[in-house]
Write a protein that holds these residues in place. Structure first.
Motif, PDB file in Angstrom:
ATOM      1  N   ASN A  32       0.753  -1.139   0.052  1.00  0.00           N
ATOM      2  CA  ASN A  32       0.122  -0.093  -0.098  1.00  0.00           C
ATOM      3  C   ASN A  32       0.748   1.151   0.080  1.00  0.00           C
ATOM      4  OD1 ASN A  32      -2.284   1.397   0.047  1.00  0.00           O
ATOM      5  ND2 ASN A  32      -2.932   0.763   2.238  1.00  0.00           N
ATOM      6  N   LEU A  33       0.773   2.119  -1.001  1.00  0.00           N
ATOM      7  CA  LEU A  33       1.456   3.354  -1.045  1.00  0.00           C
ATOM      8  C   LEU A  33       0.538   4.422  -0.779  1.00  0.00           C
ATOM      9  CD1 LEU A  33       3.107   2.741  -4.473  1.00  0.00           C
ATOM     10  CD2 LEU A  33       4.536   2.972  -2.409  1.00  0.00           C
ATOM     11  N   PHE A  34       0.871   5.256   0.168  1.00  0.00           N
ATOM     12  CA  PHE A  34       0.282   6.438   0.541  1.00  0.00           C
ATOM     13  C   PHE A  34       1.178   7.713   0.282  1.00  0.00           C
ATOM     14  CE2 PHE A  34      -0.541   3.366   3.919  1.00  0.00           C
ATOM     15  CZ  PHE A  34      -2.099   3.558   4.097  1.00  0.00           C
ATOM     16  N   THR A  35       0.392   8.697  -0.456  1.00  0.00           N
ATOM     17  CA  THR A  35       1.141   9.860  -0.471  1.00  0.00           C
ATOM     18  C   THR A  35       0.191  10.873   0.396  1.00  0.00           C
ATOM     19  OG1 THR A  35      -0.333  10.157  -2.510  1.00  0.00           O
ATOM     20  CG2 THR A  35       1.706   9.766  -2.804  1.00  0.00           C
ATOM     21  N   VAL A  36       0.669  11.929   0.892  1.00  0.00           N
ATOM     22  CA  VAL A  36       0.050  12.813   1.939  1.00  0.00           C
ATOM     23  C   VAL A  36       0.615  14.233   1.856  1.00  0.00           C
ATOM     24  CG1 VAL A  36       1.334  12.226   3.782  1.00  0.00           C
ATOM     25  CG2 VAL A  36      -0.910  12.934   4.073  1.00  0.00           C
ATOM     26  N   ASP A  37       0.055  15.167   1.983  1.00  0.00           N
ATOM     27  CA  ASP A  37       0.937  16.647   2.126  1.00  0.00           C
ATOM     28  C   ASP A  37       1.700  16.598   3.415  1.00  0.00           C
ATOM     29  OD1 ASP A  37      -0.868  17.483   0.123  1.00  0.00           O
ATOM     30  OD2 ASP A  37      -2.201  18.603   1.466  1.00  0.00           O
ATOM     31  N   ALA A  38       2.917  17.173   3.108  1.00  0.00           N
ATOM     32  CA  ALA A  38       4.068  17.271   4.329  1.00  0.00           C
ATOM     33  C   ALA A  38       3.475  17.468   5.481  1.00  0.00           C
ATOM     34  CB  ALA A  38       4.936  18.041   3.793  1.00  0.00           C
ATOM     35  N   ALA A  39       2.329  18.594   5.714  1.00  0.00           N
ATOM     36  CA  ALA A  39       1.704  18.992   7.014  1.00  0.00           C
ATOM     37  C   ALA A  39       0.781  17.900   7.427  1.00  0.00           C
ATOM     38  CB  ALA A  39       0.996  20.297   6.893  1.00  0.00           C
ATOM     39  N   ASP A  40       0.610  16.861   6.764  1.00  0.00           N
ATOM     40  CA  ASP A  40      -0.228  15.706   7.313  1.00  0.00           C
ATOM     41  C   ASP A  40       0.320  14.601   7.637  1.00  0.00           C
ATOM     42  OD1 ASP A  40      -2.598  17.368   7.216  1.00  0.00           O
ATOM     43  OD2 ASP A  40      -3.151  16.751   5.348  1.00  0.00           O
ATOM     44  N   GLN A  41       1.748  14.602   7.545  1.00  0.00           N
ATOM     45  CA  GLN A  41       2.212  13.386   8.006  1.00  0.00           C
ATOM     46  C   GLN A  41       2.137  12.582   8.976  1.00  0.00           C
ATOM     47  OE1 GLN A  41       6.378  12.545   6.088  1.00  0.00           O
ATOM     48  NE2 GLN A  41       6.188  14.892   5.649  1.00  0.00           N
ATOM     49  N   ASP A  42       2.077  13.463  10.287  1.00  0.00           N
ATOM     50  CA  ASP A  42       2.028  12.943  11.544  1.00  0.00           C
ATOM     51  C   ASP A  42       0.297  12.095  11.707  1.00  0.00           C
ATOM     52  OD1 ASP A  42       4.534  13.632  12.470  1.00  0.00           O
ATOM     53  OD2 ASP A  42       3.813  15.165  13.499  1.00  0.00           O
ATOM     54  N   ALA A  43      -0.361  12.830  11.130  1.00  0.00           N
ATOM     55  CA  ALA A  43      -1.868  12.496  11.152  1.00  0.00           C
ATOM     56  C   ALA A  43      -1.998  11.256  10.444  1.00  0.00           C
ATOM     57  CB  ALA A  43      -2.934  13.731  10.730  1.00  0.00           C
ATOM     58  N   LEU A  44      -1.304  10.987   9.096  1.00  0.00           N
ATOM     59  CA  LEU A  44      -1.362   9.626   8.489  1.00  0.00           C
ATOM     60  C   LEU A  44      -0.882   8.684   9.369  1.00  0.00           C
ATOM     61  CD1 LEU A  44      -1.630   8.374   5.427  1.00  0.00           C
ATOM     62  CD2 LEU A  44       0.896   8.642   5.706  1.00  0.00           C
ATOM     63  N   VAL A  45       0.214   8.666   9.908  1.00  0.00           N
ATOM     64  CA  VAL A  45       0.800   7.763  10.653  1.00  0.00           C
ATOM     65  C   VAL A  45       0.138   7.333  11.810  1.00  0.00           C
ATOM     66  CG1 VAL A  45       3.045   7.330  12.087  1.00  0.00           C
ATOM     67  CG2 VAL A  45       3.194   8.507  10.006  1.00  0.00           C
ATOM     68  N   GLU A  46      -0.446   8.247  12.364  1.00  0.00           N
ATOM     69  CA  GLU A  46      -1.529   7.976  13.640  1.00  0.00           C
ATOM     70  C   GLU A  46      -2.817   7.387  13.145  1.00  0.00           C
ATOM     71  OE1 GLU A  46      -2.496   7.349  17.298  1.00  0.00           O
ATOM     72  OE2 GLU A  46      -0.687   8.362  16.778  1.00  0.00           O
TER      73      GLU A  46
END
Length: 126
Positions: A32-46
């Motif tokens: 599973n490849l995820f892309t996300v805005d840089a500012a949202d990286q912590d929210a993605l990991v959580e």
């Protein structure tokens, strides 16, 4: 606060995850490849962590690992090993899991795909 939801984008548009879920085979690996805005990286990991902890309790789950692209990239790769497509399908289709997808930041895009091992003489076994 607006409803957040990960956007699905097929890794292989000719054979998306929805079609793969109908195949009976195993063991399998979800990539599973995820892309996300840089500012949202912590929210993605959580959000991913919450999903991973839930998936760990499901029948047929074997393991998972999250990777971050090196450098300034905001791309992540997850792989998860499952006993079978049937086990993954049951977990992935569970309404509780589907509801949890709303916890991802709205900038998140995911490209899931299922794979199985291939035997290559002198290199690897299936």
């Amino acid at each position: 606060m607006e409803q957040q939801m990960v956007t699905f984008k097929p890794l292989d548009p000719d054979f998306p995850i929805e079609q793969q879920l109908g195949i009976e085979t195993g063991p399998i690996v979800l990539v599973n490849l995820f892309t996300v805005d840089a500012a949202d990286q912590d929210a993605l990991v959580e959000a991913w962590k919450e999903d991973a902890l839930w998936m760990k309790r499901q029948q047929g789950y074997i393991s998972t690992q999250l990777h971050k692209a090196i450098g300034e990239s905001s791309m992540y790769l997850n792989y998860a090993v499952w006993d079978s497509v049937a086990d993954f399908r049951t977990a992935f289709s569970n309404p509780e899991f589907q509801k949890a997808l709303s916890h991802y930041p709205s900038s998140a895009v995911t490209a899931p795909h299922l794979f199985e091992k291939v035997a290559v003489t002198s290199c690897c076994t299936a």
